[in-house]
Write a protein that holds these residues in place. Structure first.
Motif, PDB file in Angstrom:
ATOM      1  N   LYS A 193      40.707  45.272  46.038  1.00 47.54           N
ATOM      2  CA  LYS A 193      40.768  46.035  44.789  1.00 47.54           C
ATOM      3  C   LYS A 193      41.582  47.306  45.012  1.00 47.54           C
ATOM      4  CE  LYS A 193      37.217  47.251  41.503  1.00 47.54           C
ATOM      5  NZ  LYS A 193      35.813  47.681  41.363  1.00 47.54           N
ATOM      6  N   PHE A 194      42.413  47.648  44.035  1.00 50.30           N
ATOM      7  CA  PHE A 194      43.210  48.865  44.027  1.00 50.30           C
ATOM      8  C   PHE A 194      42.733  49.685  42.840  1.00 50.30           C
ATOM      9  CE2 PHE A 194      47.834  50.296  44.817  1.00 50.30           C
ATOM     10  CZ  PHE A 194      47.527  50.767  46.079  1.00 50.30           C
ATOM     11  N   ILE A 195      42.207  50.894  43.079  1.00 49.63           N
ATOM     12  CA  ILE A 195      41.536  51.690  42.039  1.00 49.63           C
ATOM     13  C   ILE A 195      41.890  53.166  42.233  1.00 49.63           C
ATOM     14  CG2 ILE A 195      39.432  51.912  43.447  1.00 49.63           C
ATOM     15  CD1 ILE A 195      37.771  51.660  40.877  1.00 49.63           C
ATOM     16  N   ASP A 196      41.744  53.977  41.180  1.00 45.72           N
ATOM     17  CA  ASP A 196      41.994  55.409  41.323  1.00 45.72           C
ATOM     18  C   ASP A 196      40.737  56.225  41.013  1.00 45.72           C
ATOM     19  OD1 ASP A 196      41.776  55.694  38.539  1.00 45.72           O
ATOM     20  OD2 ASP A 196      43.918  55.975  38.209  1.00 45.72           O
ATOM     21  N   ASP A 197      40.877  57.551  41.104  1.00 48.85           N
ATOM     22  CA  ASP A 197      39.743  58.459  40.866  1.00 48.85           C
ATOM     23  C   ASP A 197      39.151  58.333  39.476  1.00 48.85           C
ATOM     24  OD1 ASP A 197      39.428  59.662  43.308  1.00 48.85           O
ATOM     25  OD2 ASP A 197      40.554  61.481  42.807  1.00 48.85           O
ATOM     26  N   ASP A 198      39.963  57.909  38.511  1.00 49.06           N
ATOM     27  CA  ASP A 198      39.494  57.755  37.133  1.00 49.06           C
ATOM     28  C   ASP A 198      38.894  56.378  36.883  1.00 49.06           C
ATOM     29  OD1 ASP A 198      40.328  60.342  36.321  1.00 49.06           O
ATOM     30  OD2 ASP A 198      42.381  59.616  36.142  1.00 49.06           O
ATOM     31  N   ASN A 199      38.669  55.616  37.963  1.00 44.44           N
ATOM     32  CA  ASN A 199      38.128  54.246  37.910  1.00 44.44           C
ATOM     33  C   ASN A 199      39.025  53.266  37.165  1.00 44.44           C
ATOM     34  OD1 ASN A 199      35.799  54.515  39.491  1.00 44.44           O
ATOM     35  ND2 ASN A 199      34.736  55.518  37.790  1.00 44.44           N
ATOM     36  N   ASN A 200      40.320  53.551  37.139  1.00 48.06           N
ATOM     37  CA  ASN A 200      41.284  52.585  36.614  1.00 48.06           C
ATOM     38  C   ASN A 200      41.523  51.545  37.704  1.00 48.06           C
ATOM     39  OD1 ASN A 200      41.853  53.944  34.116  1.00 48.06           O
ATOM     40  ND2 ASN A 200      43.032  55.414  35.300  1.00 48.06           N
ATOM     41  N   VAL A 201      41.255  50.296  37.412  1.00 49.49           N
ATOM     42  CA  VAL A 201      41.479  49.217  38.370  1.00 49.49           C
ATOM     43  C   VAL A 201      42.870  48.649  38.089  1.00 49.49           C
ATOM     44  CG1 VAL A 201      40.693  46.969  39.202  1.00 49.49           C
ATOM     45  CG2 VAL A 201      39.018  48.697  38.527  1.00 49.49           C
ATOM     46  N   TYR A 202      43.756  48.764  39.078  1.00 54.97           N
ATOM     47  CA  TYR A 202      45.130  48.307  38.908  1.00 54.97           C
ATOM     48  C   TYR A 202      45.314  46.868  39.355  1.00 54.97           C
ATOM     49  CZ  TYR A 202      45.845  53.153  37.925  1.00 54.97           C
ATOM     50  OH  TYR A 202      45.745  54.396  37.357  1.00 54.97           O
ATOM     51  N   LEU A 203      44.497  46.430  40.287  1.00 54.16           N
ATOM     52  CA  LEU A 203      44.541  45.039  40.707  1.00 54.16           C
ATOM     53  C   LEU A 203      43.250  44.723  41.447  1.00 54.16           C
ATOM     54  CD1 LEU A 203      46.259  42.445  40.805  1.00 54.16           C
ATOM     55  CD2 LEU A 203      47.109  43.211  43.021  1.00 54.16           C
ATOM     56  N   GLU A 204      42.696  43.565  41.133  1.00 53.46           N
ATOM     57  CA  GLU A 204      41.506  43.064  41.810  1.00 53.46           C
ATOM     58  C   GLU A 204      41.699  41.565  41.960  1.00 53.46           C
ATOM     59  OE1 GLU A 204      37.876  44.123  39.845  1.00 53.46           O
ATOM     60  OE2 GLU A 204      36.643  43.354  41.466  1.00 53.46           O
ATOM     61  N   TRP A 205      41.623  41.078  43.188  1.00 43.48           N
ATOM     62  CA  TRP A 205      41.857  39.656  43.410  1.00 43.48           C
ATOM     63  C   TRP A 205      41.046  39.161  44.594  1.00 43.48           C
ATOM     64  CZ3 TRP A 205      44.775  43.422  45.446  1.00 43.48           C
ATOM     65  CH2 TRP A 205      45.308  43.270  46.715  1.00 43.48           C
ATOM     66  N   THR A 206      40.823  37.853  44.606  1.00 43.23           N
ATOM     67  CA  THR A 206      40.083  37.205  45.682  1.00 43.23           C
ATOM     68  C   THR A 206      41.024  36.224  46.370  1.00 43.23           C
ATOM     69  OG1 THR A 206      38.040  37.398  44.407  1.00 43.23           O
ATOM     70  CG2 THR A 206      38.037  35.817  46.225  1.00 43.23           C
ATOM     71  N   TRP A 207      40.970  36.204  47.686  1.00 39.23           N
ATOM     72  CA  TRP A 207      41.810  35.300  48.459  1.00 39.23           C
ATOM     73  C   TRP A 207      41.032  34.794  49.671  1.00 39.23           C
ATOM     74  CZ3 TRP A 207      43.771  37.486  53.195  1.00 39.23           C
ATOM     75  CH2 TRP A 207      43.584  38.855  53.320  1.00 39.23           C
ATOM     76  N   THR A 208      41.599  33.821  50.361  1.00 38.76           N
ATOM     77  CA  THR A 208      40.922  33.199  51.497  1.00 38.76           C
ATOM     78  C   THR A 208      41.717  33.427  52.767  1.00 38.76           C
ATOM     79  OG1 THR A 208      40.086  31.494  50.011  1.00 38.76           O
ATOM     80  CG2 THR A 208      39.962  31.030  52.358  1.00 38.76           C
ATOM     81  N   MET A 209      40.981  33.735  53.833  1.00 40.90           N
ATOM     82  CA  MET A 209      41.588  33.948  55.129  1.00 40.90           C
ATOM     83  C   MET A 209      40.929  32.992  56.117  1.00 40.90           C
ATOM     84  SD  MET A 209      41.482  37.523  57.291  1.00 40.90           S
ATOM     85  CE  MET A 209      39.695  37.644  57.269  1.00 40.90           C
ATOM     86  N   GLU A 210      41.727  32.417  57.003  1.00 44.30           N
ATOM     87  CA  GLU A 210      41.179  31.553  58.050  1.00 44.30           C
ATOM     88  C   GLU A 210      41.519  32.131  59.407  1.00 44.30           C
ATOM     89  OE1 GLU A 210      42.249  27.429  57.796  1.00 44.30           O
ATOM     90  OE2 GLU A 210      41.479  27.246  55.755  1.00 44.30           O
ATOM     91  N   ILE A 211      40.509  32.309  60.245  1.00 41.79           N
ATOM     92  CA  ILE A 211      40.719  32.720  61.635  1.00 41.79           C
ATOM     93  C   ILE A 211      40.800  31.449  62.468  1.00 41.79           C
ATOM     94  CG2 ILE A 211      39.804  34.019  63.597  1.00 41.79           C
ATOM     95  CD1 ILE A 211      40.540  35.841  61.271  1.00 41.79           C
ATOM     96  N   LYS A 212      41.927  31.283  63.169  1.00 38.46           N
ATOM     97  CA  LYS A 212      42.137  30.074  63.969  1.00 38.46           C
ATOM     98  C   LYS A 212      42.550  30.464  65.390  1.00 38.46           C
ATOM     99  CE  LYS A 212      43.301  26.826  60.337  1.00 38.46           C
ATOM    100  NZ  LYS A 212      44.183  25.731  59.943  1.00 38.46           N
TER     101      LYS A 212
END
Length: 195
Positions: free
Chosen positions: A172-191
């Motif tokens: 999540k990318f957010i500022d002091d005014d609680n404006n959310v500029y981007l929120e996303w979910t992704w997957t990571m694999e440790i191999k």
């Protein structure tokens, strides 16, 4: 059953007693203390006098372009510049070799207004259990046509047989005014290796 992180889990920490100052527009900031040469120099360094929107038809003040993971010469660039790019990222897990030292940075564009207290929040879960939560202050930025970036401190990927596997990451990318500029979910694999 694996739980997806909820928005409430990615809330920035607030300092007790800290009050966010009144928001001022670019014109107001340019005219404020106009006779003070040191403030004029500081405001010029923010780009307030020549700010041109890179994406004039996009009303967002912060347009996040990419999250870049780097370990030695191995670079993974995760494009998050559009809903289509995020959808593609969500379908393909990001593979990271266990135990590597790495840094990552965020590339973004600030336009239209000054953004105060920009923060990057991230929570990593495995099998529904939170294994890491990160909160990094990026700072305040004036509008600028060029990409701006924030590089975060070095980190180390987990290693060992128990660490290998799939992780769900919510960013999540957010500022002091609680404006959310981007929120996303992704997957990571440790191999064991990069492939």
């Amino acid at each position: 059953m694996s739980q997806q992180p909820t928005t409430d889990e990615l809330v920035p920490t607030r300092t007790e007693g800290y009050k966010i100052s009144e928001k001022k527009g670019i014109d107001e900031l340019q005219n404020l203390d106009a006779d003070d040469p040191s403030l004029a120099k500081w405001k010029n360094s923010l780009g307030l006098s020549h700010a041109k929107a890179r994406f004039p038809n996009d009303k967002r003040m912060v347009v996040v372009q990419a999250l870049v993971f780097q370990s030695g010469e191995h670079v993974i660039r995760m494009d998050v510049s559009s809903p289509e790019a995020i959808a593609k990222l969500q379908k393909t897990p990001v593979v990271i070799k266990e135990g590597v030292d790495y840094t990552f940075k965020i590339e973004f564009v600030v336009q239209h207004e000054v953004v105060s207290g920009l923060q990057f929040l991230q929570q990593i879960k495995r099998l529904g259990v939170s294994v890491e939560k990160m909160e990094e202050m990026c700072g305040s930025y004036g509008p600028k046509y060029e990409n701006q970036e924030k590089t975060f401190p070095h980190s180390k990927a987990p290693s060992g047989m128990m660490a290998r596997g799939t992780y769900t990451v919510k960013s999540k990318f957010i500022d002091d005014d609680n404006n959310v500029y981007l929120e996303w979910t992704w997957t990571m694999e440790i191999k064991k290796d990069w492939a």
